[in-house]
Design a protein around this motif. Structure first.
Motif, PDB file in Angstrom:
ATOM      1  N   LEU A 178      -7.731   3.495   0.453  1.00  0.00           N
ATOM      2  CA  LEU A 178      -8.472   3.937  -0.735  1.00  0.00           C
ATOM      3  C   LEU A 178      -9.694   3.059  -0.980  1.00  0.00           C
ATOM      4  CD1 LEU A 178      -6.083   4.935  -3.649  1.00  0.00           C
ATOM      5  CD2 LEU A 178      -7.502   6.391  -2.186  1.00  0.00           C
ATOM      6  N   TRP A 179      -9.495   1.759  -0.877  1.00  0.00           N
ATOM      7  CA  TRP A 179     -10.616   0.835  -1.077  1.00  0.00           C
ATOM      8  C   TRP A 179     -11.746   1.139  -0.099  1.00  0.00           C
ATOM      9  CZ3 TRP A 179     -11.871  -2.763  -4.693  1.00  0.00           C
ATOM     10  CH2 TRP A 179     -12.943  -3.604  -4.403  1.00  0.00           C
ATOM     11  N   GLN A 180     -11.381   1.384   1.134  1.00  0.00           N
ATOM     12  CA  GLN A 180     -12.391   1.662   2.163  1.00  0.00           C
ATOM     13  C   GLN A 180     -13.091   2.997   1.909  1.00  0.00           C
ATOM     14  OE1 GLN A 180      -9.821   1.013   5.551  1.00  0.00           O
ATOM     15  NE2 GLN A 180     -10.666  -1.037   5.924  1.00  0.00           N
ATOM     16  N   GLN A 181     -12.391   3.889   1.180  1.00  0.00           N
ATOM     17  CA  GLN A 181     -13.015   5.169   0.824  1.00  0.00           C
ATOM     18  C   GLN A 181     -13.887   5.049  -0.433  1.00  0.00           C
ATOM     19  OE1 GLN A 181      -9.638   7.831   0.548  1.00  0.00           O
ATOM     20  NE2 GLN A 181      -9.033   7.238   2.628  1.00  0.00           N
ATOM     21  N   GLU A 183     -12.836   3.822  -3.559  1.00  0.00           N
ATOM     22  CA  GLU A 183     -12.122   3.758  -4.841  1.00  0.00           C
ATOM     23  C   GLU A 183     -12.229   2.338  -5.406  1.00  0.00           C
ATOM     24  OE1 GLU A 183     -10.129   6.170  -6.741  1.00  0.00           O
ATOM     25  OE2 GLU A 183     -10.485   4.459  -8.081  1.00  0.00           O
ATOM     26  N   ARG A 184     -12.642   2.229  -6.688  1.00  0.00           N
ATOM     27  CA  ARG A 184     -12.814   0.896  -7.267  1.00  0.00           C
ATOM     28  C   ARG A 184     -12.077   0.728  -8.598  1.00  0.00           C
ATOM     29  NH1 ARG A 184     -13.936   0.189  -2.905  1.00  0.00           N
ATOM     30  NH2 ARG A 184     -15.667  -0.916  -1.925  1.00  0.00           N
ATOM     31  N   ASP A 185     -11.220   1.667  -8.948  1.00  0.00           N
ATOM     32  CA  ASP A 185     -10.455   1.551 -10.187  1.00  0.00           C
ATOM     33  C   ASP A 185      -9.284   0.597  -9.965  1.00  0.00           C
ATOM     34  OD1 ASP A 185      -8.866   1.752 -12.397  1.00  0.00           O
ATOM     35  OD2 ASP A 185      -8.471   3.908 -12.203  1.00  0.00           O
ATOM     36  N   ARG A 186      -9.425  -0.620 -10.495  1.00  0.00           N
ATOM     37  CA  ARG A 186      -8.426  -1.658 -10.233  1.00  0.00           C
ATOM     38  C   ARG A 186      -7.043  -1.288 -10.740  1.00  0.00           C
ATOM     39  NH1 ARG A 186     -11.154  -7.566 -10.708  1.00  0.00           N
ATOM     40  NH2 ARG A 186      -8.994  -8.116 -11.089  1.00  0.00           N
ATOM     41  N   SER A 187      -6.978  -0.324 -11.644  1.00  0.00           N
ATOM     42  CA  SER A 187      -5.659   0.009 -12.183  1.00  0.00           C
ATOM     43  C   SER A 187      -4.964   1.100 -11.363  1.00  0.00           C
ATOM     44  CB  SER A 187      -5.787   0.462 -13.641  1.00  0.00           C
ATOM     45  OG  SER A 187      -6.451   1.700 -13.691  1.00  0.00           O
ATOM     46  N   HIS A 188      -5.629   1.618 -10.338  1.00  0.00           N
ATOM     47  CA  HIS A 188      -4.969   2.579  -9.456  1.00  0.00           C
ATOM     48  C   HIS A 188      -3.772   1.877  -8.804  1.00  0.00           C
ATOM     49  CE1 HIS A 188      -4.059   5.311  -6.194  1.00  0.00           C
ATOM     50  NE2 HIS A 188      -4.940   6.184  -6.658  1.00  0.00           N
ATOM     51  N   PRO A 189      -2.583   2.491  -8.883  1.00  0.00           N
ATOM     52  CA  PRO A 189      -1.386   1.780  -8.410  1.00  0.00           C
ATOM     53  C   PRO A 189      -1.473   1.352  -6.942  1.00  0.00           C
ATOM     54  CG  PRO A 189      -0.904   4.109  -8.877  1.00  0.00           C
ATOM     55  CD  PRO A 189      -2.256   3.818  -9.447  1.00  0.00           C
ATOM     56  N   ARG A 193      -1.425  -2.492  -5.494  1.00  0.00           N
ATOM     57  CA  ARG A 193      -0.474  -2.936  -4.471  1.00  0.00           C
ATOM     58  C   ARG A 193      -1.186  -3.697  -3.358  1.00  0.00           C
ATOM     59  NH1 ARG A 193       4.881  -3.186  -4.233  1.00  0.00           N
ATOM     60  NH2 ARG A 193       4.673  -2.740  -2.037  1.00  0.00           N
ATOM     61  N   TYR A 194      -2.351  -3.194  -2.959  1.00  0.00           N
ATOM     62  CA  TYR A 194      -3.045  -3.854  -1.857  1.00  0.00           C
ATOM     63  C   TYR A 194      -3.711  -5.153  -2.300  1.00  0.00           C
ATOM     64  CZ  TYR A 194      -6.248  -5.140   1.763  1.00  0.00           C
ATOM     65  OH  TYR A 194      -6.914  -5.881   2.709  1.00  0.00           O
ATOM     66  N   LEU A 195      -4.370  -5.113  -3.447  1.00  0.00           N
ATOM     67  CA  LEU A 195      -5.170  -6.274  -3.859  1.00  0.00           C
ATOM     68  C   LEU A 195      -4.346  -7.368  -4.522  1.00  0.00           C
ATOM     69  CD1 LEU A 195      -8.319  -4.402  -5.249  1.00  0.00           C
ATOM     70  CD2 LEU A 195      -8.154  -5.687  -3.103  1.00  0.00           C
ATOM     71  N   TRP A 196      -3.288  -6.961  -5.227  1.00  0.00           N
ATOM     72  CA  TRP A 196      -2.459  -7.958  -5.921  1.00  0.00           C
ATOM     73  C   TRP A 196      -0.986  -7.818  -5.511  1.00  0.00           C
ATOM     74  CZ3 TRP A 196      -6.718  -5.773  -8.251  1.00  0.00           C
ATOM     75  CH2 TRP A 196      -7.678  -6.677  -8.736  1.00  0.00           C
ATOM     76  N   PRO A 197      -0.690  -8.083  -4.252  1.00  0.00           N
ATOM     77  CA  PRO A 197       0.709  -7.946  -3.816  1.00  0.00           C
ATOM     78  C   PRO A 197       1.605  -8.956  -4.540  1.00  0.00           C
ATOM     79  CG  PRO A 197      -0.591  -9.065  -2.136  1.00  0.00           C
ATOM     80  CD  PRO A 197      -1.561  -8.581  -3.174  1.00  0.00           C
ATOM     81  N   THR A 198       2.854  -8.578  -4.688  1.00  0.00           N
ATOM     82  CA  THR A 198       3.817  -9.409  -5.412  1.00  0.00           C
ATOM     83  C   THR A 198       4.755 -10.113  -4.440  1.00  0.00           C
ATOM     84  OG1 THR A 198       3.821  -7.768  -7.179  1.00  0.00           O
ATOM     85  CG2 THR A 198       5.661  -9.340  -7.140  1.00  0.00           C
ATOM     86  N   PRO A 199       4.641 -11.431  -4.320  1.00  0.00           N
ATOM     87  CA  PRO A 199       5.616 -12.123  -3.461  1.00  0.00           C
ATOM     88  C   PRO A 199       6.984 -12.078  -4.128  1.00  0.00           C
ATOM     89  CG  PRO A 199       4.198 -13.717  -4.564  1.00  0.00           C
ATOM     90  CD  PRO A 199       3.677 -12.359  -4.934  1.00  0.00           C
TER      91      PRO A 199
END
Lengths: 325, 325
Positions: A178-181, A183-189, A193-199
């Motif tokens: 999505l990012w590569q396409q 999409e820049r809405d940071r709240s998109h689930p 998931r990609y930008l803020w993964p949860t360890p």
């Protein structure tokens, strides 16, 4: 201009009463840090390097880059069932930034915000660092602790054990796509998931009691299951329909691509564990209390290889090579 | 092509009975390493990144690059009076090498030889690593141990303490200059000093009993003395004529340039320590037994700043900026 001596102290100093500072006798600012390991524990250590345009897009938000760089390293501690304690960071900043003070400082402030928020959340003190110029890259060494002899490894799975995963799969891959396409809405689930993964640190600790083996899913489910199978000397059969798909993945990609992303997409940072079937319900309940879904997706077998896949070959991601069997 | 999973295991696996493997419950190959810290000790941790053409010339021998990358990190443990135990390495290999298998393997074999020889010499196990592609760079995180409360820091120097250094100065700077002039005889003492610096670990441990503060000389004597003075809140007077000059330095550079190199050249990786005058002779004898010269070069004072310099200003080296006050 940026003075390398100042960057770490200026952007990464947390108050000494922050929970992360426990066990830090001497932090940033001397030749080395002095740390107090806990008696009866083993030290758990891993290093992960994130390179721009290899491991993350250069135009990703600075705070996400900081968060991710630490998260991917912490994920390795989670896979060992360890509690995170300390980290050091080797930060290589883009050469161009050293000609543009303002841009560098703005980026650093953003980056440090993402890094430090996650560090604080997991009581992980940054106790040392080093700043160089080159191509943007972040090397993070994390140090955690686990009671002696209780660590989870890749090597203990037995035929008959159930295979389960935390959280949901495919979101890392879907979010990057999505990012590569654009999409820049940071709240998109999926972007989240990609930008803020949860360890999955709390889940890893919680699973220590029952899991026979564990690994984190960074290269993709099939690739990482392959590492686990190899270390344990078992085969696996997977129930493809049981794979928990990341929120928004079906909508974004359709069913086939979503399942492919769940099987082979990297960057999910969920835990893949094996455990005796008798303990699945207990494990599920304990993880539910932590807010972490826990899904059985297959079983270990004596027949080496992976069974139950609907197509002939799925591939896992390996840096440098692209897709690989 | 190089598979990132294989590089560390293929080139950096030492026999499990190697002295360095003590305290390693689980080494390379799982999500993280499991280590057994020694009771009654603090953990001492530092990270150092070496970037091609910033910290070392790209045409330096591979084994020297491996040696140096570890040596500069170990030098920080020496400055704390710590014993080295473990390390992890983040290796970024030149992208071009991934198109040329043979060149990559030849370089890696050479690099690993230099790195592993020094690791074995100091009983330091490589317990984790990570390989990425980009511009050649090496990040090394070293972990050592020191009895609780006995570490040397930059902060304990008192007015009246003597200032002393191990080994000889200026060789790092002199060796680099010679290399840049085309000298390629590896046995030239200055090239040896620059390409294969000696981390003073045994000396650091030996000095723990008497030293009030310590730092390693990586940025240059004056710059590092500045860090120590700042942390301790003392001034210093130096006896310029007492500076021990590296073998071959006078011949190569003449007296003025040699003294300048000793004062401000980086990359010497000697220890700069302060100690009460009453213990100098004991310290000198103990270090002599280790084959390490120990030379008094000045004294700490209550008058902040540095005194005794024959010219108005000498400068220390800081990466990115070049010379700096």
């Amino acid at each position: 201009m940026l003075a390398e001596f100042d960057v770490i102290r200026r952007y990464f100093t947390l108050p000494s009463d922050d929970a992360s500072q426990q066990g830090v006798a001497l932090g940033v600012g001397d030749d080395a840090a002095l740390l107090a390991p806990q008696a009866g524990h083993q030290l758990v250590v891993s290093v992960d390097t994130s390179v721009v345009d290899v491991h993350f897009p250069g135009d990703a938000p600075g705070d996400a880059i900081g968060h991710r760089a630490l998260a991917v390293a912490l994920s390795d501690l989670a896979a060992m069932g360890a509690r995170s304690r300390w980290c050091v960071m080797a930060l290589t900043l883009d050469q161009a930034w050293f000609a543009n003070d303002q841009a560098a400082h703005a980026w650093l402030a953003d980056y440090a915000k993402g890094f430090s928020a996650l560090a604080t959340q997991h009581a992980t003190a940054l106790v040392g660092g080093d700043v160089t110029s080159g191509r943007l890259a972040i090397g993070v060494t994390v140090m955690g602790e686990v009671p002696v002899g209780e660590a989870l490894t890749r090597g203990g799975a037995q035929a008959g054990d159930v295979i389960a995963v935390t959280g949901a799969l495919g979101g890392g891959h879907g979010g990057l796509a999505l990012w590569q396409q654009g999409e820049r809405d940071r709240s998109h689930p999926l972007l989240e998931r990609y930008l803020w993964p949860t360890p999955r640190l709390a889940a890893g600790e919680a699973l220590r009691e029952w899991a026979t083996s564990a690994i984190d899913i960074s290269d993709g489910l099939l690739a990482d299951l392959g590492h686990l199978r190899e270390a344990s000397g078992v085969g696996a059969s997977l129930d493809i329909d049981a794979l928990p798909l990341a929120e928004g993945l079906l909508d974004a990609m359709g069913e086939d691509a979503a399942r492919q992303a769940a099987l082979t997409g990297g960057d999910d940072y969920e835990l893949l564990v094996t455990l005796p079937a008798a303990h699945v319900e207990q494990a599920r309940q304990r993880l539910a209390a932590l807010g972490v879904p826990f899904t059985v997706i297959g079983e270990c077998s004596n027949t080496l290889g992976v069974h139950g896949l609907p197509v002939q070959r799925y591939h896992g991601w390996q840096h440098f090579k692209g897709e690989t069997p």
